[in-house]
Design a protein around this motif. Sequence first.
Motif, mmCIF file in Angstrom:
data_model
loop_
_atom_site.group_PDB
_atom_site.id
_atom_site.type_symbol
_atom_site.label_atom_id
_atom_site.label_comp_id
_atom_site.label_asym_id
_atom_site.label_seq_id
_atom_site.Cartn_x
_atom_site.Cartn_y
_atom_site.Cartn_z
ATOM 1 N N VAL A 500 0.839 -1.207 0.000
ATOM 2 C CA VAL A 500 0.000 0.000 0.000
ATOM 3 C C VAL A 500 0.871 1.252 0.000
ATOM 4 C CG1 VAL A 500 -1.611 1.352 1.398
ATOM 5 C CG2 VAL A 500 -2.004 -1.084 1.050
ATOM 6 N N GLN A 501 1.897 1.268 0.830
ATOM 7 C CA GLN A 501 2.784 2.429 0.868
ATOM 8 C C GLN A 501 3.477 2.641 -0.473
ATOM 9 O OE1 GLN A 501 6.605 2.299 2.986
ATOM 10 N NE2 GLN A 501 6.024 4.234 3.970
ATOM 11 N N ASN A 502 3.977 1.547 -1.072
ATOM 12 C CA ASN A 502 4.683 1.671 -2.348
ATOM 13 C C ASN A 502 3.771 2.194 -3.448
ATOM 14 O OD1 ASN A 502 7.050 0.730 -1.228
ATOM 15 N ND2 ASN A 502 6.754 -1.386 -1.913
ATOM 16 N N HIS A 538 -2.121 6.355 3.727
ATOM 17 C CA HIS A 538 -1.717 5.946 2.378
ATOM 18 C C HIS A 538 -2.933 5.575 1.522
ATOM 19 C CE1 HIS A 538 2.341 4.657 4.311
ATOM 20 N NE2 HIS A 538 2.385 5.919 3.913
ATOM 21 N N LEU A 539 -3.911 4.924 2.134
ATOM 22 C CA LEU A 539 -5.111 4.554 1.379
ATOM 23 C C LEU A 539 -5.901 5.795 0.953
ATOM 24 C CD1 LEU A 539 -6.255 1.483 3.500
ATOM 25 C CD2 LEU A 539 -5.506 1.409 1.125
ATOM 26 N N PHE A 554 -7.499 -2.965 -1.449
ATOM 27 C CA PHE A 554 -6.560 -3.192 -0.353
ATOM 28 C C PHE A 554 -7.223 -3.045 1.010
ATOM 29 C CE2 PHE A 554 -3.333 -2.600 -3.665
ATOM 30 C CZ PHE A 554 -2.529 -3.703 -3.401
ATOM 31 N N LYS A 555 -8.240 -2.229 1.100
ATOM 32 C CA LYS A 555 -8.999 -2.189 2.350
ATOM 33 C C LYS A 555 -9.615 -3.555 2.625
ATOM 34 C CE LYS A 555 -10.201 2.734 2.393
ATOM 35 N NZ LYS A 555 -11.312 3.723 2.274
ATOM 36 N N SER A 560 -9.531 -8.676 5.530
ATOM 37 C CA SER A 560 -9.508 -10.139 5.488
ATOM 38 C C SER A 560 -8.436 -10.704 6.419
ATOM 39 C CB SER A 560 -9.263 -10.612 4.053
ATOM 40 O OG SER A 560 -9.124 -12.020 4.004
ATOM 41 N N VAL A 561 -7.247 -10.115 6.383
ATOM 42 C CA VAL A 561 -6.162 -10.595 7.237
ATOM 43 C C VAL A 561 -6.461 -10.285 8.700
ATOM 44 C CG1 VAL A 561 -3.702 -10.400 7.767
ATOM 45 C CG2 VAL A 561 -4.468 -10.393 5.388
#
Length: 612
Positions: A500-502, A538-539, A554-555, A560-561
């Motif tokens: 996400v940061q990248n 970042h999001l 990505f959210k 999920s994780v």
Amino acid sequence: MLDRLVEYGRQSGLKPEPGYKVKLVHWAIICGSNGDFLSVAPLGQQQGNRNSGLQFTKAPNLTQSQMTSGPKNCRHFLADSLAVVTLLGQAKAGEAAKAKHEFFKDLLRLAAAEVPSLKGLAAILDDPATLETINAVLTETGAKPTETASFQVDGVFVLESGEWHDWWNSWWQENCPLKLGKDLQPDLLTGEPVLPLTSHYKIAGLAGTGGQPSGDALVSFDKDAFQSYGLSASANAAFSPQSAVEYSEALNMLLRENSRNLAGAKVVYWFKERLPSPEDDLLGPLFGANEESMALDAHKQAKRLLQAIRKGERPDLGSNRYYAMTLSGMAGRVMLRDWMEGGFEELAASIDAWFDGLELADLFGGGKIKPPRINSLITCGMKPKKPKQQYSDWVKPVKWEAAHMWKAALNRRRPIPRSAMDRLVIAHNRAMVSGEYRNEQGKIASPALLYSRMALIKAYHIRQNRLNGQGGQTLHYALNENHPDPAYHCGRLMAILETVQNLAQGQVKAGVVTRFYSATAANPRLAFARLISLSNHHLDKMQKKESGRLAGYFKGQIASVMNAIADNFPASLDMNGQSLFALGYYHQLAWRKDQNQESPQTISEDRSRADD
């Protein structure tokens, strides 16, 4: 153990006798039948600036003790070093060197009286002009004074002729007899009463493991502490000259032809019955080197052979056995570090389990990695070897682990040493923070070390789970979204936050991994509180830059994780947990590459394969 060595030697057609041994000869002095010198030729294959030499199976030989107790300046017959045969490199040779050269020629003269084919050989070496010519050619071609030379007459190597055997047998027994004990003792190989040999034949090939270039003794009793029951020297382990030469020549042959390096030691292995095909050898591919190209097929072959044995299709292998010795040298002695033996069926099952444990998804997509070599697994937790550091010195700290790693590979019921895992985790955490795996562009530059570490982590946990009766299927070669340990999912979460940061900021010098990996792996609950907050920033940035599709994706991944971790966010992780954290991180990155390139997860992918 030694009886199995002797059995192997006999099975291989080895017929050793006292007074003889297998010798490697590097140079041939070529002569005509009339005794004229013709040329000098290197023997064997050219290897860089040196030739490999040609092996002769029955060359005359004297042990060091025989030469010491024999006639003054005693030397070998027909084959010796160039320093002795031609005085190569002895321009300012002292009297001792010249005396050895003269003794070598005297033996040729004595033998020629009974063996016509040897006539004239001594005369060639007697002629100063011829000797100068020989040495000029040898020097020009880069010959070393320590390399061995012999003769070829009319296209026939004199070492391959049997004409001189009777003369040699008579001469050495009269002039350099073997020293034997005074009292009869039972031979440890045959059980027959014998006068034991007092000094045994040397074992060559252990110089790189602490041994002597001239060879080391496997059976030696020169200290009071090594002796028992009032027996002295070799009476403590009685062998006749024939038994001693048989075991020593068999072991020497194994070290020449079938030895492997194992972290500063040597492993030799063989089978009770010779294998019908090289493909049936399941041990060679563990070491890579010449077998590296076979490594991927070795796992399949182990499975095939195991199934064939269990179905009764390969009874020849089902009844076979393997033997393996781990050796090194120390102070002139052979140190037997380990001995293993077992049935071929169990070996196949163990090799199958070993490769199963090492299966790992390629970080760059495209399936599975090649199984790392066992030496790479042993050393992957160590600091890099210094430029001038000897390999044997570098691996000293892991010799104990090497022995147990080898046992674990050959026996699926033995654990992979925990100390190797702890060492590896510390090294991996350091590498993640320092950027050791990446080049200046932040891309994975040399994945081999990373592959070895992750494969060993996976193999370690699978082995531990099975030995503890917990099953071994919670870890697969690739991502397991249903893994029961929250430490694994914490590692996955770290990989997602890095991505996400990248994607939001591009490649940065000090990203979340460089700044927070070690702290997060050790104390995930506290560290992730900050990282999740940073990730939300970042999001939001990604939401503004893109259509929102990536940010939403990505959210969902993060959620999920987090759901997999649930309320089990660990406050701290021990080395065991940190290793699962590392594997979860790796699996998550590898999973991205394994997806379809149109997946949102691979858009703007910033990694590429570099040359390994």
